[in-house]
Each structure stands twice: as structure tokens, then as C-alpha cells.
Design an enzyme around this catalytic site. Structure first.
Site, PDB file in Angstrom:
ATOM      1  CB  ALA A  50      -3.226  -3.733   5.321  1.00  9.00           C
ATOM      2  N   GLY A  96      -9.978   0.469  16.052  1.00  7.51           N
ATOM      3  CA  GLY A  96      -8.655   0.979  15.714  1.00  7.51           C
ATOM      4  C   GLY A  96      -8.341   2.284  16.426  1.00  7.51           C
ATOM      5  CD  GLU A 145       6.838  -1.621   8.060  1.00  9.50           C
ATOM      6  OE1 GLU A 145       6.940  -1.112   6.920  1.00  9.50           O
ATOM      7  OE2 GLU A 145       7.800  -2.090   8.680  1.00  9.50           O
ATOM      8  CG  LEU A 146       2.362   4.326   7.120  1.00  7.04           C
ATOM      9  CD1 LEU A 146       2.371   5.809   7.438  1.00  7.04           C
ATOM     10  CD2 LEU A 146       1.149   3.636   7.707  1.00  7.04           C
ATOM     11  N   GLY A 173       9.068  -8.864  -2.842  1.00  4.07           N
ATOM     12  CA  GLY A 173       9.625 -10.167  -2.527  1.00  4.07           C
ATOM     13  C   GLY A 173      10.748 -10.113  -1.514  1.00  4.07           C
ATOM     14  CE  LYS A 230      -8.805  -2.172  13.248  1.00  2.52           C
ATOM     15  NZ  LYS A 230      -9.519  -2.591  11.996  1.00  2.52           N
ATOM     16  CB  SER A 242      -3.715   4.052   3.313  1.00  2.00           C
ATOM     17  OG  SER A 242      -4.496   4.672   4.326  1.00  2.00           O
ATOM     18  CB  CYS A 261       3.303  -1.901   0.878  1.00  2.00           C
ATOM     19  SG  CYS A 261       4.127  -3.258   1.702  1.00  2.00           S
TER      20      CYS A 261
END
Length: 511
Positions: free
Chosen positions: A165, A230, A268-269, A461, A190, A247, A302
């Protein structure tokens, strides 16, 4: 048409990364790109930086083929030797950390120290992976049969597709790339269509290491592209694992395409992360933590704190102190060393910010500070605090990737824990308390349902040594530390008979 930034003397350092006005967006040992030409824009002023020519689907096909050929070479190299290559990648990144960090700041929009910190994450994961390359493996298990050995063998999956992302255009690739490589996989990357220059620059650094070691460049290939590339990766049975960061909406679509072919996925959304502050909390920890976690990266992590759940006894005090701190946040050009808060990544994000503020007002919220677009070039908005909303207001349950903090008021521990868990995402969470009993209830089965469960630190973090990822609509994937390496390998249970007898398991007789 305005002049490209790369041609201005102020940005001549971009050429140190091998970038030019026009850049090839395909790499598989050689560079190419015959698809659509896209222009990368700087979020701080919306001026064009440089151009990248993306991949066509035929170039994607060629890249996959070359990646598969490269795997035949890479898989035969012992894991510790693969670790040595990853060590060299880390060292190559160290030499470019300043200039690459500046590119992340220029193209993504995060402040300079965060851009450098992101490159440092890739370096740290390389260091971690080097050690891991001498440690990965399975156990030898006791066999119930005489003269038999029972063990686990771990092998690479093959080709790992990595879709990343815009918000972490270096680090997320690094998490996946370093671990996938030492496990014996090759990678096809990508990156986000809006940060293509970062993808190109990182790939050039990695490619130079591979070339120096006389290894196929397609071990770490890249195809810049949009949804067409994708989708091709998600549907391609030759992509043995697809790691997708983005997302929840797009991730759901990707996940369904991969599942349809019974492929392996690492998702990982989104995250609708909360900090809960109890009446015994140390407010000198709470205030800077909440400010950093809600304002950092302009609310585009995120792990950004989006909900601040305060005990009713200290609600007003904490809101007052955080609002005061918000007004002291230094807003400016992200590459200025004194800036603490930069722009949103796109103009569309500015529109999403304005729409969210209006919806919050309609649903009963009060804007304590912020709520407006900043009158200056670029995609700048005011960091915003909104109070007075119900814990289950639709806007509170909506993850908007902007710097809006919804402050809620609670009475009892059980109520607060329930509010933390009632959203669809389950990425990161934190409580502030001195009560050790409460700490362990929070960590336990009736506590937080998130993948990251913190105490007396912010939601953002994360360190690289722990597994990073979340539950529910966050996707369930784990990257970086702990045993995340297992996602990049396939496990075989192996039984070896070294006797002259043939006893069967469970004492079965077949005579």
C-alpha cells in the site's frame, strides 16, 4: 504544464537513486515497461515528480515465467547463504537510507524522520532474517513405532507475490521480502500505483546486490501496475503465496480470488484501533501516546488510533490536554526536519476527511479542534478531535484513513473492553492502567480480540521482533517477527522407517 520536480536543482538528489524523468516500471533481471505512463505527484504541493511506465499483462506474464526460472537457482542455495545475500541487501539500504527516506517523504507525504524510519525497518528485518536463516526448521518428534523417525520438513512455497500500500511503500515490502528470501522463495512485487518511484528505487538497490553476486535479477522482480496486474496476481496459480496489504474492501476481493483457486494468502488490512484510558492511568504517558498514535503519518497508518475511550472521571481533563497538544503540532513540508505533521496522500483523502467530519456532526459529534482543510498548497487538513458520539455510531465504526480521533466516555471495564472489540477490524489496541489484574484480564480470553494488544504504549509503532497482523476484517495474516516465517513455507510431516519391520500406527495389524 509544471516542470517535473526531478529536474529542479532542489530535488537533484533523486538521481542518486537512479531515477530519471521517465522510469521503467518492470524488472525481472532486465528493465522494461510498455504499459500506461503514470505521473507520480508530491502530496505536499501536488506537483509532478517524475513518470513511470507500468507493466502490460504480457510483461506480467514474462515476469512470472522468469521468476519461476530464477526460483530453480535460488532454492538450491543453502539458507545461510541466502541469508548472506539478505545481509548485503540490508547494507545496501544503509548506504541509501537518507536519500531513500527523503523519497518516501516526497512521494508518500510522511515526515522525513518517518520516511527514514521506514527504511530502517527494512534494514532491521534484513538483520533479523540473517539470523533466522540459520534457525528455521521443524522438530524431530517421538515415533510410537520402533525403528522409525518422525520429523517435520519445511520447504519454500516458491513464488511470493507482494502487493503493498501507499502508506508504507518500503517497510511492508521489506517485511515480506527479507523473510521470503531466506525461506527460499522468489518475490514478485507490485507496489501502490501512487508511489511507483519508491518501488523503482528500492528494486534498483536490491537488483544491484543480486547482480553483484551473479544471481538472477528475477529473484526479486517488480511490476508496477494497477488493478489489472493485482487481479492477475490474485488469480494466478503460479503465485504460491499472495501477500496483500491494503483496505479491507479490496482485501476481501483479493482474498476471494485467491481462495477460489485454493491459493495461500497473507492479508494485512484495516484497523479501527482504540486506546482505553482508566482512572488510574498516568496521564503523562497517555497524552503523548494518544497524540503520536492519532496524528502520526497524518492518520494514515493501519495502526493509527481512531478511538480514544476515556473513563468518565478524567474525560474532560484528557480531552483538554490532548486538544492543547494538537495545537502545538508543527505542520509543514514533510521533508523539513522540524515538521511533525504532513499532508494526506491524495486529494481524494481530503474529500474523505471532510465527509467524515460532516457525518460525525450529523450523528451527534462535537468538533473540539480541527475539522477543516488547511489553506496552503498540497493535501493538508487539520488534525481533528470529535467528542460526544455514541460508541456504536456508524462513523465511529467506519475506518476513515485520515487524522480524526473519536473520543468516547465509559464507566466500567467490561463496557470498555466490549467497545474495543465491537468493531469489525481487530488490528491494534491498548490500555493505560496501573492495575495488574486489569492488565492480565486485557491480555486474556475476555480481553482484547486484536492481533496487537498493548499496555501503557500507543497502538502504533510496532517492533519488528513480534508478529505483526490482526484478526477479523484485518485479515488474519502475520508478518515480520516471531514465527511469521512459517507463512512463507510449506510443512511436510515425514516418517522414515530405518528398520526391517513394518509396524503400523495405532497398533493396527494387517496380516
Amino acid at each position: 504544464m509544471s516542470t517535473l520536480l526531478i529536474n529542479q536543482p532542489k530535488y537533484a538528489w533523486l538521481k542518486e537513486l537512479g531515477l530519471a524523468e521517465d522510469n521503467n516500471g518492470v524488472y525481472h533481471g532486465t528493465w522494461g515497461g510498455q504499459g500506461e505512463v503514470i505521473t507520480s505527484y508530491c502530496p505536499a504541493n501536488n506537483e509532478p515528480i517524475a513518470r513511470v511506465r507500468q507493466a502490460t499483462l504480457s510483461e506480467y506474464e514474462e515476469t512470472v515465467q522468469k521468476s519461476k526460472e530464477a526460483w530453480k537457482v535460488w532454492a538450491d542455495i543453502p539458507a545461510p547463504k541466502r541469508g548472506e545475500i539478505v545481509r548485503q541487501i540490508g547494507d545496501a539500504l544503509r548506504k541509501k537510507i537518507d536519500v531513500l527516506g527523503r523519497l518516501v517523504s516526497l512521494e508518500m507525504g510522511k515526515i522525513y524522520v518517518e520516511g527514514v524510519g521506514e527504511v530502517q525497518e527494512y534494514i532491521d528485518v534484513c538483520d533479523y532474517a540473517v539470523g533466522l536463516s540459520r534457525m528455521i526448521g521443524g522438530p524431530i518428534l517421538p515415533s510410537e513405532r520402533p525403528g522409525h523417525a518422525l520429523l517435520e520438513q519445511w520447504n519454500p512455497v516458491g513464488l511470493v507475490g507482494i502487493i503493498t500500500a501507499f502508506n508504507f511503500p518500503v517497510a511492508v515490502y521489506g517485511w515480506n521480502n527479507a523473510l521470503a528470501l531466506i525461506c527460499g522463495n522468489v518475490c514478485l512485487w507490485k507496489g501502490a500505483p501512487s508511489t511507483p518511484l519508491t518501488s523503482v528505487a528500492v528494486t534498483k538497490i536490491v537488483a544491484e546486490v543480486l547482480e553483484h553476486n551473479s544471481l538472477p535479477g528475477a529473484i526479486c522482480s517488480m511490476t508496477c501496475g494497477g488493478a489489472d496486474v493485482g487481479t492477475a496476481m490474485a488469480k494466478d496459480e503460479r503465485v504460491n503465496l499472495l501477500s496483500f496489504t491494503g483496505s479491507t474492501q479490496v482485501g476481501k476481493s483479493v482474498g476471494m480470488m485467491v481462495q477460489e483457486r485454493f491459493g495461500r494468502q497473507l492479508l494485512e488490512l484495516g484497523g479501527n484501533n482504540a486506546i482505553i484510558v482508566f482512572e488510574d492511568a498516568d496521564l503523562n504517558l497517555v497524552v503523548p501516546s494518544a497524540v503520536f498514535a492519532s496524528v502520526g503519518t497524518a492518520g494514515q497508518r493501519c495502526t493509527t488510533t481512531r478511538r480514544l475511550i476515556l473513563h468518565e472521571s478524567l474525560h474532560d481533563t484528557v480531552v483538554e490536554r490532548i486538544a492543547k497538544a494538537y495545537k502545538q503540532v508543527r505542520i509543514g513540508d514533510p521533508w523539513d526536519a522540524t515538521t511533525m505533521y504532513g499532508p494526506l496522500h491524495t486529494k481524494q483523502a481530503v474529500e474523505q476527511y471532510l465527509a467524515a467530519v460532516e457525518k460525525a456532526k450529523e450523528q451527534g459529534g462535537t468538533v473540539v479542534c480541527g475539522g477543516k482543510v488547511i489553506d496552503r498548497p498540497g493535501n493538508y487538513v487539520e488534525p481533528t478531535i470529535i467528542t460526544g458520539l455514541a460508541h456504536d455510531a456508524p462513523i465511529v465504526h467506519t475506518e476513515t484513513f485520515v487524522p480524526i480521533l473519536y473520543v468516547l466516555k465509559f464507566k466500567e471495564e467490561e463496557e470498555a473492553f466490549g467497545w474495543n472489540n465491537e468493531v469489525k477490524q481487530g488490528l491494534s489496541s491498548s490500555i493505560f492502567t496501573k492495575d495488574m489484574g486489569r492488565v492480565f484480564r486485557w491480555l486474556g480470553p475476555k480481553g482484547s480480540d486484536c492481533g496487537i494488544v498493548n499496555v501503557n504504549i500507543p497502538t502504533s509503532g510496532a517492533e519488528i521482533g513480534g508478529a505483526f497482523g490482526g484478526e477479523k476484517h484485518t485479515g488474519g495474516g502475520r508478518e515480520s517477527g516471531s514465527d511469521s516465517w512459517k507463512q512463507y513455507m510449506r510443512r511436510s510431516t515425514c516418517t522414515i522407517n530405518y528398520s526391517k519391520e513394518l509396524p503400523l500406527a495405532q497398533g493396527i495389524k494387517f496380516e
